[in-house]
Scaffold this active site. Sequence first.
Site, PDB file in Angstrom:
ATOM      1  N   LYS A  31       0.848  -1.190   0.000  1.00 56.54           N
ATOM      2  CA  LYS A  31       0.000   0.000   0.000  1.00 56.54           C
ATOM      3  C   LYS A  31       0.883   1.239   0.000  1.00 56.54           C
ATOM      4  O   LYS A  31       1.763   1.383   0.853  1.00 56.54           O
ATOM      5  CB  LYS A  31      -0.850  -0.004   1.260  1.00 56.54           C
ATOM      6  CG  LYS A  31      -2.330   0.044   1.005  1.00 56.54           C
ATOM      7  CD  LYS A  31      -3.039  -0.110   2.324  1.00 56.54           C
ATOM      8  CE  LYS A  31      -4.452   0.341   2.216  1.00 56.54           C
ATOM      9  NZ  LYS A  31      -5.096   0.304   3.525  1.00 56.54           N
TER      10      LYS A  31
HETATM   11  C1  E4P Z   1      -8.292   1.330   3.364  1.00 54.79           C
HETATM   12  O1  E4P Z   1      -7.636   0.412   2.917  1.00 54.79           O
HETATM   13  C2  E4P Z   1      -8.173   1.904   4.703  1.00 54.79           C
HETATM   14  O2  E4P Z   1      -7.520   0.980   5.534  1.00 54.79           O
HETATM   15  C3  E4P Z   1      -9.494   2.187   5.377  1.00 54.79           C
HETATM   16  O3  E4P Z   1     -10.581   1.735   4.591  1.00 54.79           O
HETATM   17  C4  E4P Z   1      -9.644   3.557   5.907  1.00 54.79           C
HETATM   18  O4  E4P Z   1     -10.888   3.675   6.529  1.00 54.79           O
HETATM   19  P1  E4P Z   1     -11.229   4.797   7.592  1.00 54.79           P
HETATM   20  O5  E4P Z   1     -11.628   6.034   6.859  1.00 54.79           O
HETATM   21  O6  E4P Z   1     -12.389   4.230   8.358  1.00 54.79           O
HETATM   22  O7  E4P Z   1     -10.018   4.994   8.456  1.00 54.79           O
END
Ligand code: E4P
Length: 217
Positions: free
Chosen positions: A84
């Site tokens: 990521k």
């Molecule tokens: C995506 O891969 C992120 O880990 C996640 O969906 C972020 O979500 P949030 O806005 O609830 O922190």
Amino acid sequence: MMELYLDTANLAEIREIADWGILSGVTTNPSLLAKAGINVKDFMAEIASLVTGPLSLEVTAEDADTMVEQAKFLKTYGENVVIKLPLTEAGLKACGLLKKAGIPTNLTLVFSANQALLAARAGATYVSPFVGRLNDNGAAGNLLLEEIRAIFDRYQQKTKIIAASIRSPRDVTDAALFGADIATIPYGVMKKMVKHPLTDVGLAQFKADWEKSGLCL
Ligand code: E4P
């Protein structure tokens, strides 16, 4: 059919949902690992037997060279590891370098169609538009999914769209309707997706009628 990932670093949550047989992958981020209080090494040692599908681990560096270094290290944890990267200039550069090295990437913190377009051009395997955070700020996460889907389809772009930052079961339905390939879902939302009050009422009725009948299977 749209695939379902779990968005968590909590091993108990992953274990429970993996048991349902519907889980295609897992996404984590530094906040989720911090919340679970687990080092990546320990997390990866436990998770191998639970998740064979793609497993996103995020770099923490801010420059491309260190991102690539971290990515190569994280990749040693497993064949299924996806790196990521934040949608920044350095993230785009690292994405291109990792593509050349044959390492799959998930470009995260995507909030616009142009960011998704850039990620695709850089060779991203996945892009993660954050629908919930957009909705929290008065924008329409669904429309972003729709735009990215339309652009990718127009150019037969193979980068997969992960609807991220999911807040509710309705967000999952919308992700499917607006063309996401994958929704990455928090544990609590996944649990709520199973439930419907009429299912509970119907089940109680079947049980009561069956017990009254004196019949057996
Ligand atoms: C995506 O891969 C992120 O880990 C996640 O969906 C972020 O979500 P949030 O806005 O609830 O922190």
